[in-house]
Design a protein around this motif. Sequence first.
Motif, PDB file in Angstrom:
ATOM      1  N   GLY A   1      -6.978  -6.729 -15.735  1.00  0.00           N
ATOM      2  CA  GLY A   1      -5.795  -6.606 -14.904  1.00  0.00           C
ATOM      3  C   GLY A   1      -4.649  -7.444 -15.412  1.00  0.00           C
ATOM      4  O   GLY A   1      -4.829  -8.337 -16.238  1.00  0.00           O
ATOM      5  N   TRP A   2      -3.475  -7.100 -14.915  1.00  0.00           N
ATOM      6  CA  TRP A   2      -2.269  -7.877 -15.172  1.00  0.00           C
ATOM      7  C   TRP A   2      -1.838  -8.539 -13.871  1.00  0.00           C
ATOM      8  O   TRP A   2      -1.828  -7.902 -12.811  1.00  0.00           O
ATOM      9  CB  TRP A   2      -1.149  -6.984 -15.687  1.00  0.00           C
ATOM     10  CG  TRP A   2      -1.349  -6.510 -17.086  1.00  0.00           C
ATOM     11  CD1 TRP A   2      -1.801  -5.284 -17.483  1.00  0.00           C
ATOM     12  CD2 TRP A   2      -1.096  -7.248 -18.290  1.00  0.00           C
ATOM     13  NE1 TRP A   2      -1.854  -5.218 -18.854  1.00  0.00           N
ATOM     14  CE2 TRP A   2      -1.421  -6.411 -19.378  1.00  0.00           C
ATOM     15  CE3 TRP A   2      -0.629  -8.535 -18.555  1.00  0.00           C
ATOM     16  CZ2 TRP A   2      -1.298  -6.817 -20.712  1.00  0.00           C
ATOM     17  CZ3 TRP A   2      -0.497  -8.932 -19.876  1.00  0.00           C
ATOM     18  CH2 TRP A   2      -0.835  -8.084 -20.934  1.00  0.00           C
ATOM     19  N   PHE A   3      -1.457  -9.786 -13.973  1.00  0.00           N
ATOM     20  CA  PHE A   3      -0.969 -10.567 -12.853  1.00  0.00           C
ATOM     21  C   PHE A   3       0.337 -11.208 -13.274  1.00  0.00           C
ATOM     22  O   PHE A   3       0.631 -11.304 -14.478  1.00  0.00           O
ATOM     23  CB  PHE A   3      -1.978 -11.657 -12.470  1.00  0.00           C
ATOM     24  CG  PHE A   3      -3.287 -11.121 -11.975  1.00  0.00           C
ATOM     25  CD1 PHE A   3      -4.217 -10.587 -12.856  1.00  0.00           C
ATOM     26  CD2 PHE A   3      -3.596 -11.148 -10.624  1.00  0.00           C
ATOM     27  CE1 PHE A   3      -5.433 -10.077 -12.406  1.00  0.00           C
ATOM     28  CE2 PHE A   3      -4.818 -10.647 -10.161  1.00  0.00           C
ATOM     29  CZ  PHE A   3      -5.726 -10.115 -11.056  1.00  0.00           C
ATOM     30  N   ARG A   4       1.105 -11.677 -12.300  1.00  0.00           N
ATOM     31  CA  ARG A   4       2.329 -12.383 -12.651  1.00  0.00           C
ATOM     32  C   ARG A   4       2.583 -13.499 -11.645  1.00  0.00           C
ATOM     33  O   ARG A   4       2.118 -13.449 -10.516  1.00  0.00           O
ATOM     34  CB  ARG A   4       3.511 -11.423 -12.706  1.00  0.00           C
ATOM     35  CG  ARG A   4       3.967 -10.892 -11.353  1.00  0.00           C
ATOM     36  CD  ARG A   4       5.052  -9.841 -11.551  1.00  0.00           C
ATOM     37  NE  ARG A   4       5.658  -9.436 -10.288  1.00  0.00           N
ATOM     38  CZ  ARG A   4       6.552  -8.464 -10.180  1.00  0.00           C
ATOM     39  NH1 ARG A   4       6.953  -7.776 -11.257  1.00  0.00           N
ATOM     40  NH2 ARG A   4       7.079  -8.160  -8.999  1.00  0.00           N
TER      41      ARG A   4
ATOM     42  N   ASP B   1     -14.308   2.784 -15.946  1.00  0.00           N
ATOM     43  CA  ASP B   1     -14.310   4.250 -15.883  1.00  0.00           C
ATOM     44  C   ASP B   1     -12.907   4.834 -16.035  1.00  0.00           C
ATOM     45  O   ASP B   1     -12.730   6.049 -15.974  1.00  0.00           O
ATOM     46  CB  ASP B   1     -14.928   4.728 -14.568  1.00  0.00           C
ATOM     47  CG  ASP B   1     -14.129   4.321 -13.336  1.00  0.00           C
ATOM     48  OD1 ASP B   1     -14.563   4.653 -12.221  1.00  0.00           O
ATOM     49  OD2 ASP B   1     -13.087   3.663 -13.498  1.00  0.00           O
ATOM     50  N   GLY B   2     -11.928   3.966 -16.222  1.00  0.00           N
ATOM     51  CA  GLY B   2     -10.555   4.417 -16.444  1.00  0.00           C
ATOM     52  C   GLY B   2      -9.688   4.462 -15.207  1.00  0.00           C
ATOM     53  O   GLY B   2      -8.486   4.711 -15.313  1.00  0.00           O
TER      54      GLY B   2
ATOM     55  N   THR C   1       2.939   1.112 -16.159  1.00  0.00           N
ATOM     56  CA  THR C   1       1.719   1.859 -16.441  1.00  0.00           C
ATOM     57  C   THR C   1       0.739   0.970 -17.180  1.00  0.00           C
ATOM     58  O   THR C   1       1.081   0.388 -18.220  1.00  0.00           O
ATOM     59  CB  THR C   1       2.020   3.101 -17.298  1.00  0.00           C
ATOM     60  OG1 THR C   1       2.976   3.923 -16.633  1.00  0.00           O
ATOM     61  CG2 THR C   1       0.738   3.897 -17.534  1.00  0.00           C
ATOM     62  N   ILE C   2      -0.468   0.878 -16.664  1.00  0.00           N
ATOM     63  CA  ILE C   2      -1.522   0.110 -17.314  1.00  0.00           C
ATOM     64  C   ILE C   2      -2.410   1.070 -18.090  1.00  0.00           C
ATOM     65  O   ILE C   2      -2.673   2.195 -17.656  1.00  0.00           O
ATOM     66  CB  ILE C   2      -2.347  -0.691 -16.279  1.00  0.00           C
ATOM     67  CG1 ILE C   2      -3.277  -1.686 -16.978  1.00  0.00           C
ATOM     68  CG2 ILE C   2      -3.125   0.229 -15.342  1.00  0.00           C
ATOM     69  CD1 ILE C   2      -3.954  -2.668 -16.023  1.00  0.00           C
ATOM     70  N   SER C   3      -2.833   0.630 -19.275  1.00  0.00           N
ATOM     71  CA  SER C   3      -3.727   1.455 -20.083  1.00  0.00           C
ATOM     72  C   SER C   3      -4.580   0.556 -20.952  1.00  0.00           C
ATOM     73  O   SER C   3      -4.283  -0.631 -21.116  1.00  0.00           O
ATOM     74  CB  SER C   3      -2.936   2.440 -20.948  1.00  0.00           C
ATOM     75  OG  SER C   3      -2.100   1.743 -21.856  1.00  0.00           O
TER      76      SER C   3
ATOM     77  N   LYS D   1      -9.607  -0.527 -29.799  1.00  0.00           N
ATOM     78  CA  LYS D   1      -9.016  -1.819 -30.162  1.00  0.00           C
ATOM     79  C   LYS D   1      -9.369  -2.908 -29.149  1.00  0.00           C
ATOM     80  O   LYS D   1      -9.064  -4.074 -29.376  1.00  0.00           O
ATOM     81  CB  LYS D   1      -7.494  -1.682 -30.247  1.00  0.00           C
ATOM     82  CG  LYS D   1      -7.009  -0.769 -31.356  1.00  0.00           C
ATOM     83  CD  LYS D   1      -5.483  -0.723 -31.389  1.00  0.00           C
ATOM     84  CE  LYS D   1      -4.980   0.156 -32.519  1.00  0.00           C
ATOM     85  NZ  LYS D   1      -3.496   0.231 -32.550  1.00  0.00           N
ATOM     86  N   ASN D   2      -9.970  -2.510 -28.036  1.00  0.00           N
ATOM     87  CA  ASN D   2     -10.287  -3.456 -26.955  1.00  0.00           C
ATOM     88  C   ASN D   2      -9.036  -4.216 -26.523  1.00  0.00           C
ATOM     89  O   ASN D   2      -9.046  -5.455 -26.388  1.00  0.00           O
ATOM     90  CB  ASN D   2     -11.387  -4.433 -27.384  1.00  0.00           C
ATOM     91  CG  ASN D   2     -12.174  -4.963 -26.194  1.00  0.00           C
ATOM     92  OD1 ASN D   2     -12.121  -4.392 -25.112  1.00  0.00           O
ATOM     93  ND2 ASN D   2     -12.889  -6.059 -26.389  1.00  0.00           N
ATOM     94  N   THR D   3      -7.980  -3.461 -26.329  1.00  0.00           N
ATOM     95  CA  THR D   3      -6.679  -4.042 -25.987  1.00  0.00           C
ATOM     96  C   THR D   3      -6.126  -3.383 -24.734  1.00  0.00           C
ATOM     97  O   THR D   3      -6.157  -2.157 -24.606  1.00  0.00           O
ATOM     98  CB  THR D   3      -5.689  -3.883 -27.148  1.00  0.00           C
ATOM     99  OG1 THR D   3      -6.208  -4.583 -28.299  1.00  0.00           O
ATOM    100  CG2 THR D   3      -4.337  -4.453 -26.797  1.00  0.00           C
ATOM    101  N   LEU D   4      -5.637  -4.223 -23.847  1.00  0.00           N
ATOM    102  CA  LEU D   4      -5.022  -3.779 -22.601  1.00  0.00           C
ATOM    103  C   LEU D   4      -3.517  -3.775 -22.767  1.00  0.00           C
ATOM    104  O   LEU D   4      -2.965  -4.649 -23.449  1.00  0.00           O
ATOM    105  CB  LEU D   4      -5.416  -4.735 -21.468  1.00  0.00           C
ATOM    106  CG  LEU D   4      -4.893  -4.436 -20.075  1.00  0.00           C
ATOM    107  CD1 LEU D   4      -5.612  -3.207 -19.511  1.00  0.00           C
ATOM    108  CD2 LEU D   4      -5.089  -5.644 -19.169  1.00  0.00           C
ATOM    109  N   TYR D   5      -2.858  -2.804 -22.161  1.00  0.00           N
ATOM    110  CA  TYR D   5      -1.410  -2.698 -22.247  1.00  0.00           C
ATOM    111  C   TYR D   5      -0.792  -2.613 -20.856  1.00  0.00           C
ATOM    112  O   TYR D   5      -1.431  -2.161 -19.902  1.00  0.00           O
ATOM    113  CB  TYR D   5      -0.999  -1.455 -23.044  1.00  0.00           C
ATOM    114  CG  TYR D   5      -1.523  -1.421 -24.451  1.00  0.00           C
ATOM    115  CD1 TYR D   5      -2.648  -0.682 -24.780  1.00  0.00           C
ATOM    116  CD2 TYR D   5      -0.898  -2.149 -25.462  1.00  0.00           C
ATOM    117  CE1 TYR D   5      -3.152  -0.659 -26.080  1.00  0.00           C
ATOM    118  CE2 TYR D   5      -1.385  -2.132 -26.765  1.00  0.00           C
ATOM    119  CZ  TYR D   5      -2.503  -1.383 -27.055  1.00  0.00           C
ATOM    120  OH  TYR D   5      -2.985  -1.381 -28.347  1.00  0.00           O
TER     121      TYR D   5
END
Length: 121
Positions: A32-35, A51-52, A65-67, A72-76
């Motif tokens: 997840g992304w937090f701020r 599961d996406g 948009t999160i993906s 690459k095991n990378t979160l965007y």
Amino acid sequence: QVQLVESGGGSVQAGGSLRLSCAASGSTYCMGWFRQAPGKERERVADIVSDGSTGYADFVKGRFTISKDNVKNTLYLQMNSLKPEDTAMYYCAADPTRAYCMGNLATLRYWGQGTQVTVSS
């Protein structure tokens, strides 16, 4: 053990876009992304499960948009239509265990160092 390294923060004018990246080492069940803005509590922005399936805070729906690139095991986090109130330190978090990936994800055990996003009006 999961290590997370964020990148992609910066300064942009209102209405602009930025893409944050979070490179992960080790497997994860959820990410997840937090701020956190100065003087404010940390808040969840978006999350993604293995599961996406994704979830978003109301204040970013339709703009962010999160993906995740599983190869690459990378979160965007693609951030569009940025507003000055989006200014904050953005953190990537993750956990390999489903039990910690519940609710608002406050129990995630692994965190990155953060990347600053500044949006000017």
